[in-house]
Design an enzyme around this catalytic site. Sequence first.
Site, PDB file in Angstrom:
ATOM      1  CB  CYS A 121      -6.183  -0.544   5.123  1.00 48.67           C
ATOM      2  SG  CYS A 121      -4.476  -1.078   5.249  1.00 48.67           S
ATOM      3  CB  CYS A 163      -1.854   1.716   6.048  1.00 49.60           C
ATOM      4  SG  CYS A 163      -1.296   0.850   4.582  1.00 49.60           S
ATOM      5  CG  ASP A 199     -13.322  -2.985 -36.232  1.00 48.16           C
ATOM      6  OD1 ASP A 199     -13.953  -3.148 -37.285  1.00 48.16           O
ATOM      7  OD2 ASP A 199     -13.533  -2.060 -35.437  1.00 48.16           O
ATOM      8  CG  HIS A 256      -1.981  -1.043   1.165  1.00 48.05           C
ATOM      9  ND1 HIS A 256      -2.931  -1.183   2.139  1.00 48.05           N
ATOM     10  CD2 HIS A 256      -2.268  -1.988   0.235  1.00 48.05           C
ATOM     11  CE1 HIS A 256      -3.756  -2.169   1.826  1.00 48.05           C
ATOM     12  NE2 HIS A 256      -3.369  -2.681   0.672  1.00 48.05           N
ATOM     13  CD  GLU A 296     -11.643   1.125 -27.063  1.00 45.37           C
ATOM     14  OE1 GLU A 296     -11.604   1.288 -28.283  1.00 45.37           O
ATOM     15  OE2 GLU A 296     -10.625   1.121 -26.350  1.00 45.37           O
ATOM     16  CD  GLU A 349      -1.875   4.362   3.404  1.00 41.52           C
ATOM     17  OE1 GLU A 349      -1.493   3.557   2.523  1.00 41.52           O
ATOM     18  OE2 GLU A 349      -3.067   4.533   3.682  1.00 41.52           O
TER      19      GLU A 349
HETATM   20  C1  AOF Z   1      -4.409   1.681   2.085  1.00 40.82           C
HETATM   21  N1  AOF Z   1      -3.434   2.105   1.238  1.00 40.82           N
HETATM   22  O1  AOF Z   1      -2.488   2.193  -0.787  1.00 40.82           O
HETATM   23  C2  AOF Z   1      -4.519   1.039  -0.595  1.00 40.82           C
HETATM   24  C3  AOF Z   1      -5.550   0.640   0.306  1.00 40.82           C
HETATM   25  O2  AOF Z   1      -6.046  -6.920  -0.235  1.00 40.82           O
HETATM   26  P1  AOF Z   1      -5.372  -5.909   0.643  1.00 40.82           P
HETATM   27  O3  AOF Z   1      -4.940  -6.469   1.935  1.00 40.82           O
HETATM   28  O4  AOF Z   1      -4.265  -5.196  -0.080  1.00 40.82           O
HETATM   29  O5  AOF Z   1      -6.475  -4.804   0.983  1.00 40.82           O
HETATM   30  C4  AOF Z   1      -7.197  -4.176  -0.036  1.00 40.82           C
HETATM   31  C5  AOF Z   1      -7.961  -3.019   0.555  1.00 40.82           C
HETATM   32  O6  AOF Z   1      -7.040  -2.061   1.059  1.00 40.82           O
HETATM   33  C6  AOF Z   1      -8.797  -2.249  -0.452  1.00 40.82           C
HETATM   34  O7  AOF Z   1     -10.074  -2.783  -0.613  1.00 40.82           O
HETATM   35  C7  AOF Z   1      -8.868  -0.908   0.215  1.00 40.82           C
HETATM   36  O8  AOF Z   1      -9.785  -0.943   1.273  1.00 40.82           O
HETATM   37  C8  AOF Z   1      -7.499  -0.754   0.814  1.00 40.82           C
HETATM   38  N2  AOF Z   1      -6.591  -0.103  -0.140  1.00 40.82           N
HETATM   39  N3  AOF Z   1      -5.462   1.005   1.602  1.00 40.82           N
HETATM   40  O9  AOF Z   1      -4.319   1.884   3.284  1.00 40.82           O
HETATM   41  C9  AOF Z   1      -3.427   1.811  -0.069  1.00 40.82           C
HETATM   42  N4  AOF Z   1      -4.534   0.709  -1.902  1.00 40.82           N
HETATM   43 ZN    ZN Z   2      -3.140  -0.112   3.829  1.00 39.26          ZN
END
Ligand code: AOF
Ligand code: ZN
Length: 396
Positions: A80, A89, A205, A55, A326, A57
């Site tokens: 999260c 995070c 196409d 993620h 598309e 953070e």
């Molecule tokens: C954050 N920072 O950069 C993102 C978040 O499958 P996991 O464990 O990676 O969790 C996915 C969930 O994490 C996603 O549905 C959303 O709630 C969160 N995404 N959270 O703190 C991040 N990409």
């Molecule tokens: Zn996170």
Amino acid sequence: MSGPTREDERFMAAALRLARRNLGLTSTNPSVGCLIVMDGTIVGRAVTASSGRPHAETQALADAGDKARGATAYVTLEPCSHHGRTPPCADALIASGVARVVVCILDPDERVAGRGVVMLRDAGIDVDIGVLRDEGEQVLEAYLMRQRMKRPHVTLKLAVSSDGMIGRKGEGQVRITGAVSRAQVQVLRAETDAILVGVGTANADDPELTVRLPGLEERSPIRIVLDRRLDLAVGSKLVSSARNVPLIVVAGDAAYPSPRERGEGARRADEGQNSLPLSLQAGRGGDYAARRKTLEAAGVEVLNADTVQDLLTALASRGISSLLVEGGARAARQFLDAGLVDRILLYTGPATIGEEGIRSPFDRATVPAGFSLERAARYGDDIFEDYERDTGCSQA
Ligand code: AOF
Ligand code: ZN
């Protein structure tokens, strides 16, 4: 507690720009931007990595190192709180010693849904929410649509001649728009999780529907063809490239339901989940099963869906947040008739096609009701227009 300032907006705008960079690359995860700022200086920054992890953070904190202590973290989505494939995070932010966290959008994921903010506040961290929320809603619109409505955000792209045609009968690809518009469509594909065409367009196409911008090839979206009878040419570029870029062929009534055929959809062949109505298989003299085997042997996934809504639900459950429709006219109409188009990107070229043209479902003068023009531009000789529909599901 200190409230949001102009400086907060400036840093959040930068975090949102960062988040935009990985749109289309992080599925099923949203692309999130994070900045760590100390005394007005950015000391750490990151965007959600490709394929969704790590993620934003944790990477930004690693980038900042010790400088995170006492700093402010700007995040485009609530950090999260759940133990998913990575630890929360929110815990990483707490452990880093940041003094304040500024959040753009609360995460509707039911595993988070405000808990990230509660964790931070319980640890004594100042939290401000909603800075540049409108812009954040845009950057995260596909992810938010999937979370809130359990379907992908659907964009319909149409390239129309000045006399309202999208092609010429019996011909393959007809150039309607110029180089700038076509390059823009490539970028659009790169930012999208999945791209869809009808089998008529696919066979006429022979498109590959991949991203051919140097350096962005890895961002090719999943390709989807509406093809209820499995008529997709086995030698097509789509099928030949199915082992490199996923290809889903949608059989079943979601692909071209006519009122007459819709009733027949209830009668299913005894083939398990992915089956076609018996009547249609009979109509094809039983070679449906053989065609299906051939497609599957080439690495194509055959998916059954009865309605466009069912198809979208199935795509969302696989984590597809954005879908670009598309063409051609029939596929476009299906999504419009089902009320499942959120955004229309209309490119109008200068040429006329005339009598032998394939008529577009609409042109600039007849854009469907419920859509309003958000943006217009000239790309060379083309007119580009961006219409949005109010989906009524924005964050309160
Ligand atoms: C954050 N920072 O950069 C993102 C978040 O499958 P996991 O464990 O990676 O969790 C996915 C969930 O994490 C996603 O549905 C959303 O709630 C969160 N995404 N959270 O703190 C991040 N990409
Ligand atoms: Zn996170």
